[in-house]
Motif scaffolding. Structure first.
Motif, PDB file in Angstrom:
ATOM      1  N   CYS A  91     -33.995  52.684   8.885  1.00  0.00           N
ATOM      2  CA  CYS A  91     -33.821  51.766  10.007  1.00  0.00           C
ATOM      3  C   CYS A  91     -35.133  51.060  10.325  1.00  0.00           C
ATOM      4  CB  CYS A  91     -33.357  52.539  11.244  1.00  0.00           C
ATOM      5  SG  CYS A  91     -33.036  51.462  12.637  1.00  0.00           S
ATOM      6  N   HIS A 117     -35.464  49.307  13.158  1.00  0.00           N
ATOM      7  CA  HIS A 117     -35.570  49.152  14.615  1.00  0.00           C
ATOM      8  C   HIS A 117     -36.403  50.297  15.191  1.00  0.00           C
ATOM      9  CE1 HIS A 117     -32.678  46.024  14.202  1.00  0.00           C
ATOM     10  NE2 HIS A 117     -31.762  46.839  13.712  1.00  0.00           N
ATOM     11  N   CYS A 164     -35.775  51.968  18.568  1.00  0.00           N
ATOM     12  CA  CYS A 164     -35.242  52.319  19.886  1.00  0.00           C
ATOM     13  C   CYS A 164     -36.122  53.431  20.452  1.00  0.00           C
ATOM     14  CB  CYS A 164     -33.792  52.764  19.775  1.00  0.00           C
ATOM     15  SG  CYS A 164     -32.751  51.504  19.013  1.00  0.00           S
ATOM     16  N   PHE A 218     -35.797  56.021  22.223  1.00  0.00           N
ATOM     17  CA  PHE A 218     -35.365  57.431  22.300  1.00  0.00           C
ATOM     18  C   PHE A 218     -35.178  58.051  20.913  1.00  0.00           C
ATOM     19  CE2 PHE A 218     -31.769  54.529  22.350  1.00  0.00           C
ATOM     20  CZ  PHE A 218     -31.018  54.995  21.278  1.00  0.00           C
ATOM     21  N   CYS A 219     -35.345  57.240  19.862  1.00  0.00           N
ATOM     22  CA  CYS A 219     -34.856  57.651  18.548  1.00  0.00           C
ATOM     23  C   CYS A 219     -35.968  58.007  17.558  1.00  0.00           C
ATOM     24  CB  CYS A 219     -34.008  56.525  17.948  1.00  0.00           C
ATOM     25  SG  CYS A 219     -33.230  57.002  16.398  1.00  0.00           S
ATOM     26  N   ILE A 242     -35.149  58.731  14.334  1.00  0.00           N
ATOM     27  CA  ILE A 242     -34.574  58.565  12.990  1.00  0.00           C
ATOM     28  C   ILE A 242     -35.380  57.658  12.067  1.00  0.00           C
ATOM     29  CG2 ILE A 242     -32.496  57.836  11.732  1.00  0.00           C
ATOM     30  CD1 ILE A 242     -32.350  60.536  13.263  1.00  0.00           C
ATOM     31  N   PRO A 243     -35.907  56.515  12.550  1.00  0.00           N
ATOM     32  CA  PRO A 243     -36.657  55.670  11.617  1.00  0.00           C
ATOM     33  C   PRO A 243     -37.822  56.417  10.952  1.00  0.00           C
ATOM     34  CG  PRO A 243     -36.196  54.489  13.636  1.00  0.00           C
ATOM     35  CD  PRO A 243     -35.791  55.907  13.873  1.00  0.00           C
ATOM     36  N   VAL A 292     -27.324  54.647   8.127  1.00  0.00           N
ATOM     37  CA  VAL A 292     -28.044  54.921   9.372  1.00  0.00           C
ATOM     38  C   VAL A 292     -27.882  53.727  10.318  1.00  0.00           C
ATOM     39  CG1 VAL A 292     -30.324  55.205  10.394  1.00  0.00           C
ATOM     40  CG2 VAL A 292     -29.725  56.484   8.341  1.00  0.00           C
ATOM     41  N   ARG A 311     -33.034  48.361  22.987  1.00  0.00           N
ATOM     42  CA  ARG A 311     -31.821  47.995  22.247  1.00  0.00           C
ATOM     43  C   ARG A 311     -31.791  46.478  22.132  1.00  0.00           C
ATOM     44  NH1 ARG A 311     -29.577  51.318  19.163  1.00  0.00           N
ATOM     45  NH2 ARG A 311     -27.483  50.512  19.479  1.00  0.00           N
ATOM     46  N   ARG A 312     -31.050  45.985  21.167  1.00  0.00           N
ATOM     47  CA  ARG A 312     -31.086  44.539  20.924  1.00  0.00           C
ATOM     48  C   ARG A 312     -29.912  43.811  21.588  1.00  0.00           C
ATOM     49  NH1 ARG A 312     -32.650  48.210  18.305  1.00  0.00           N
ATOM     50  NH2 ARG A 312     -30.616  48.511  17.373  1.00  0.00           N
TER      51      ARG A 312
HETATM   52  S1  SF4 Z   1     -30.780  54.425  17.421  1.00  0.00           S
HETATM   53 FE1  SF4 Z   1     -30.106  53.603  15.482  1.00  0.00          FE
HETATM   54  S2  SF4 Z   1     -30.869  51.492  15.477  1.00  0.00           S
HETATM   55 FE2  SF4 Z   1     -32.055  52.608  17.018  1.00  0.00          FE
HETATM   56  S3  SF4 Z   1     -33.862  53.342  15.944  1.00  0.00           S
HETATM   57 FE3  SF4 Z   1     -32.313  54.984  15.887  1.00  0.00          FE
HETATM   58  S4  SF4 Z   1     -31.273  54.717  13.929  1.00  0.00           S
HETATM   59 FE4  SF4 Z   1     -32.359  52.793  14.408  1.00  0.00          FE
END
Ligand code: SF4
Length: 433
Positions: free
Chosen positions: A146, A148, A150, A152-153, A155-156, A190, A266-267
């Motif tokens: 990813c 982006h 965000c 709170f995230c 994952i990237p 993802v 968020r976008r």
């Molecule tokens: S919530 Fe989704 S779009 Fe946002 S950073 Fe995490 S994986 Fe990426």
């Protein structure tokens, strides 16, 4: 949060978290078995919440107690984000980063893979697409990573930059899966709506159209979760024109208040989400929406929370995944002024209750209707709009027409009408009938 799925084999996999992890777990198991590995347990972790990490560590300890001699390899997002917390566990034999886990070579060799940050990952994605054990629907990973951020995230930082599988590789996988008898394929990733941005010539809508054109025998194509603001024009057209594209969309909405959405980075804004659902409903009246919502994001006031709660009806949501805010170390949101834990819990409870009401509202529209259901194991099946239907005693992988008579809470049920389509007893499916 799904519990780990374990399979008693030469190579066992405990898979946490998302469908992408499930697909990768299957690919890792097959690669390790093909390499002749024995007495190996792979733990494919998730980092979305602290609870997911806690459960993975708990599972590792249990596996070591049950399998004192097994080699335990820990991989996945939690291992990528913080390998030390696993490598320090005496139960763990080896930690493997996300960059290497889909490489067959990583499972052939007993040597530790050279350290490589997932943030350096580049090039097209390639995850072998095979059906996941005892799953009637095939999950097909077409994108990972990813771009982006965000707030709170995490994952990237676990999955790296967004990378897509080339369309021709995906079409080959689709053909292989339909030849194996899979009647429904679920595209997963993802950040699915960023599919193709790294390839240049195709987006998610174009891929959907290409798959349905290349696979006339495929009865259902489903999308897993998407980002509502990035749906491309072809995707709208596909929902309007392609009856085999399942009329179901799970949206990564997260909140319904513009200030909170801004603080989440968020976008989209609230109005964008409401408009997307209205536009798709106009194009495809039978479409049904689900969404992820976070309760108790830092700085969320009562009024902001009410904006989120009202979004359920304003978007006409039927399925809710509610996440009480869980601060992830290393994310900006973890440093923001937190909402009191008791209030987070209370708000999550209110959203879950509202989710039950929304599901009951959706089920009420099914009473008296006939729905086509793809049966799965465990006495349940899914309609095209993802409605969960009881199918007690029916063999998996059948398409049954069911006249819905009752709402049983989490699912609906009714009488099977004659004329449904039995399972296609060929390839991988022969074993399931
Ligand atoms: S919530 Fe989704 S779009 Fe946002 S950073 Fe995490 S994986 Fe990426």
């Amino acid at each position: 949060m799904s519990q780990p799925r374990e399979m008693v084999r030469a190579v066992e996999v405990a898979s946490f978290g998302c469908r992408l992890n499930l697909v990768e777990s299957e690919a890792m198991r097959r690669a390790a078995e093909c390499a002749g590995r024995e007495n190996l347990v792979i733990v494919n972790t998730c980092a979305v919440t602290g609870e997911a990490v806690r459960q993975a560590r708990q599972t590792i300890r249990r596996i070591r107690r049950e399998r004192p001699s097994a080699e335990i390899v820990v991989t996945g997002c939690a291992a990528e984000i913080d390998p030390w917390q696993f490598s320090q566990m005496p139960e763990v034999s080896r930690v493997l980063g996300n960059a290497h886990k889909s490489d067959a070579a990583a499972w052939a060799s007993l040597q530790p893979a050279p350290p490589q940050s997932i943030m350096d990952a580049a090039g097209p994605l390639h995850i072998p697409a095979e059906g996941v054990e005892d799953h009637t629907r095939a999950f097909l990973a077409v994108q990972t990573g990813c771009d982006h951020r965000c707030t709170f995230c995490i994952i990237p930082f676990a999955r790296g930059p967004s990378r897509s599988s080339p369309a021709e590789a995906i079409l080959a996988s689709v053909r292989r899966l339909t030849d194996q008898g899979f009647r429904e394929i679920v595209l997963t990733g993802v950040d699915l709506t960023s599919y193709g941005q790294d390839l240049g010539d195709i987006r998610l809508g174009g891929l959907v159209k290409a798959i349905l054109k290349a696979a006339p025998d495929l009865e259902r194509l489903r999308l897993s979760s998407i980002d509502c603001i990035e749906a491309d024009a072809d995707l709208f057209a596909a929902f309007a024109e392609e009856p085999r594209l399942a009329p179901h969309l799970h949206l990564s909405l997260q909140a319904g208040d513009d200030m909170i959405l801004k603080r989440m980075k968020r976008r989209h804004l609230r109005a964008d989400a409401v408009r997307l659902c209205a536009d798709l409903k106009r194009l495809r009246p039978d479409i049904v929406f689900g969404a992820d919502l976070i309760a108790g994001f830092p700085t969320e006031t009562d009024a902001m929370f009410e904006n989120t709660a009202r979004l359920i009806e304003d978007c006409g949501l039927a399925y809710l995944h509610v996440f009480p805010f869980s601060p992830r170390p290393g994310t900006p949101a973890a440093k923001m002024p937190a909402v009191a834990p008791a209030l987070v819990k209370q708000r999550a409870g209110r959203l879950r209750l509202a989710g039950e009401t929304a599901l009951a509202r959706h089920h009420a529209t099914k009473i008296g209707a006939t729905v086509r259901v793809l049966t799965e194991r465990g006495g349940f099946g899914r309609a095209a709009d993802f409605t969960l239907v009881k199918t007690e005693g029916a063999a998996p992988a059948q398409m049954l027409d069911i006249r819905i008579a009752r709402d049983d809470g989490k699912s609906v049920s009714g009488a099977v009408l004659p004329g449904g389509r039995p399972a296609r007893a060929e390839g991988a499916f022969a074993a399931l009938v």
